[in-house]
Design a protein around this motif. Structure first.
Motif, PDB file in Angstrom:
ATOM      1  N   ARG A 293       0.845  -1.201   0.000  1.00  0.00           N
ATOM      2  CA  ARG A 293       0.000   0.000   0.000  1.00  0.00           C
ATOM      3  C   ARG A 293       0.875   1.244   0.000  1.00  0.00           C
ATOM      4  N   TYR A 294       0.520   2.166  -0.864  1.00  0.00           N
ATOM      5  CA  TYR A 294       1.262   3.417  -0.986  1.00  0.00           C
ATOM      6  C   TYR A 294       0.338   4.599  -0.726  1.00  0.00           C
ATOM      7  N   ARG A 295       0.911   5.680  -0.259  1.00  0.00           N
ATOM      8  CA  ARG A 295       0.185   6.956  -0.272  1.00  0.00           C
ATOM      9  C   ARG A 295       1.088   7.946  -1.026  1.00  0.00           C
ATOM     10  N   ILE A 296       0.563   8.434  -2.162  1.00  0.00           N
ATOM     11  CA  ILE A 296       1.391   9.237  -3.077  1.00  0.00           C
ATOM     12  C   ILE A 296       0.811  10.658  -3.176  1.00  0.00           C
ATOM     13  N   ALA A 297       1.666  11.615  -3.027  1.00  0.00           N
ATOM     14  CA  ALA A 297       1.235  13.023  -3.126  1.00  0.00           C
ATOM     15  C   ALA A 297       0.733  13.312  -4.544  1.00  0.00           C
ATOM     16  N   GLU A 298      -0.227  14.238  -4.615  1.00  0.00           N
ATOM     17  CA  GLU A 298      -0.888  14.504  -5.897  1.00  0.00           C
ATOM     18  C   GLU A 298       0.114  14.808  -7.012  1.00  0.00           C
TER      19      GLU A 298
ATOM     20  N   GLY B 255      -4.734   8.970  -4.348  1.00  0.00           N
ATOM     21  CA  GLY B 255      -3.376   8.958  -3.804  1.00  0.00           C
ATOM     22  C   GLY B 255      -3.080   7.704  -3.007  1.00  0.00           C
ATOM     23  N   ALA B 256      -4.145   6.992  -2.568  1.00  0.00           N
ATOM     24  CA  ALA B 256      -3.919   5.702  -1.914  1.00  0.00           C
ATOM     25  C   ALA B 256      -3.898   4.641  -3.014  1.00  0.00           C
ATOM     26  N   TYR B 257      -2.838   3.865  -3.062  1.00  0.00           N
ATOM     27  CA  TYR B 257      -2.677   2.825  -4.091  1.00  0.00           C
ATOM     28  C   TYR B 257      -2.453   1.476  -3.424  1.00  0.00           C
ATOM     29  N   VAL B 258      -2.911   0.431  -4.083  1.00  0.00           N
ATOM     30  CA  VAL B 258      -2.592  -0.939  -3.647  1.00  0.00           C
ATOM     31  C   VAL B 258      -1.975  -1.664  -4.828  1.00  0.00           C
TER      32      VAL B 258
ATOM     33  N   ALA C 236       7.075   5.972   0.598  1.00  0.00           N
ATOM     34  CA  ALA C 236       5.614   6.152   0.608  1.00  0.00           C
ATOM     35  C   ALA C 236       4.866   4.860   0.910  1.00  0.00           C
ATOM     36  N   ILE C 237       5.602   3.786   1.211  1.00  0.00           N
ATOM     37  CA  ILE C 237       4.952   2.494   1.491  1.00  0.00           C
ATOM     38  C   ILE C 237       4.354   2.488   2.901  1.00  0.00           C
TER      39      ILE C 237
END
Ligand code: HEM
Length: 257
Positions: free
Chosen positions: A7-12, A48-51, A85-86
């Motif tokens: 899971r990642y959280r990536i800035a816009e 911005g939340a990715y799996v 970002a993980i």
């Protein structure tokens, strides 16, 4: 098989480049024999939340095999900027709870349905044995056949191509069929003629002529006649018991426009 979720959280500002980097990283990933498949999804409710989901042959294959392989440096070079970002990176073992929902649509029709069901196979074997009785090479082989033989073979073919298991239930299944071929010493010219007449009968009674159906149909007939020939030779030692084979579309599914 093991499933890895990352899971990642990536800035816009970084999202476009993040997805592009993963598209590039997917090339060495896909070339790795440890990787079964992979999928990167972005959250709808929380942009911005990715799996990232990767199915590996095993956790060990992932951690030792893939990470020690020549493909890994090229993969990692692409995603290194996003390691910070993980939020989660773990392996999950599948449970018995899995399946397909109704929304996935109907599976492809069976060859039996595509051919036109039981009636189509009855018409086919009627026409076929009419030709057999008039054929110089095959008439002697079938001269003493049971009057219901065309019907029995229709039941067999219907079951093979995905229809009801009536040959198994009403006629003794594979062992009975095998017993009927034993010791007959079928020759290659007779086998070829059998195929030729069945193909002519299929045309005559209007079995579907599309390439996909005929390829699957002919594939079975080629296979079945070769087994019938081999098992009919004196001294042959075939498998004594087996289910009636079930034949599918193979590499070319039905063409539905
Ligand atoms: C895919 C190929 C074949 C299939 C699916 C097939 C199927 C069958 C089946 C199901 C039976 C038993 C019918 C019953 O229950 O009584 C049978 C019998 C028989 N088969 Fe085949 N067969 C094939 C190939 C051949 C070939 C190539 C020959 C000879 C050229 C042959 C000659 C015979 C004969 C003579 C009988 C006995 C008929 C009787 O006396 O009633 N078969 N076959």
């Amino acid at each position: 098989m093991i499933v890895e979720y990352i899971r990642y959280r990536i800035a816009e500002a970084d999202r476009e480049e993040f997805e592009a980097a993963y598209a590039r990283a997917a090339v060495p990933l896909a070339s790795s024999p440890q990787c079964l498949d992979y999928e990167l999804s972005g959250c709808v409710e929380e942009p911005g939340a990715y799996v990232l989901r990767i199915r590996w042959t095993s956790a060990e294959d992932h951690l030792q095999g893939f990470r020690g392989s020549a493909a890994f440096p090229a993969f990692f070079a692409e995603i290194r900027p996003y390691v910070q970002a993980i939020e989660e990176m773990r392996h999950y073992a599948p449970t018995a709870v899995a399946g397909t929902g109704a929304g996935a649509g109907d599976p492809a029709p069976s060859l039996y349905e595509w051919a036109g069901g039981s009636d189509a196979f009855e018409r086919l074997t009627d026409a076929f044995y009419r030709k057999v009785r008039a054929d110089d090479l095959l008439e002697p082989v079938f001269r003493h056949m049971d009057a219901h033989h065309p019907h029995y073979v229709a039941l067999w073919l219907a079951e093979v191509f995905g229809g009801p298991a009536r040959y198994t239930e009403e006629r003794g299944g594979y062992p009975h069929m095998l017993g009927q071929h034993r010791g007959r010493a079928i020759t290659e010219p007779q086998r070829r003629r059998w195929i030729a007449l069945l193909t002519d009968a299929a045309d005559e009674v209007g079995l579907p002529g599309d390439p996909e159906f005929r390829a699957a149909f002919t594939g079975y007939i080629e296979w079945g006649t070769r087994l019938a020939l081999a098992n009919s030779q004196p001294g042959a030692a075939p498998f004594e018991d087996a289910p009636v084979p079930r034949w599918g579309w193979g590499v070319a599914p039905p063409w539905q426009g």
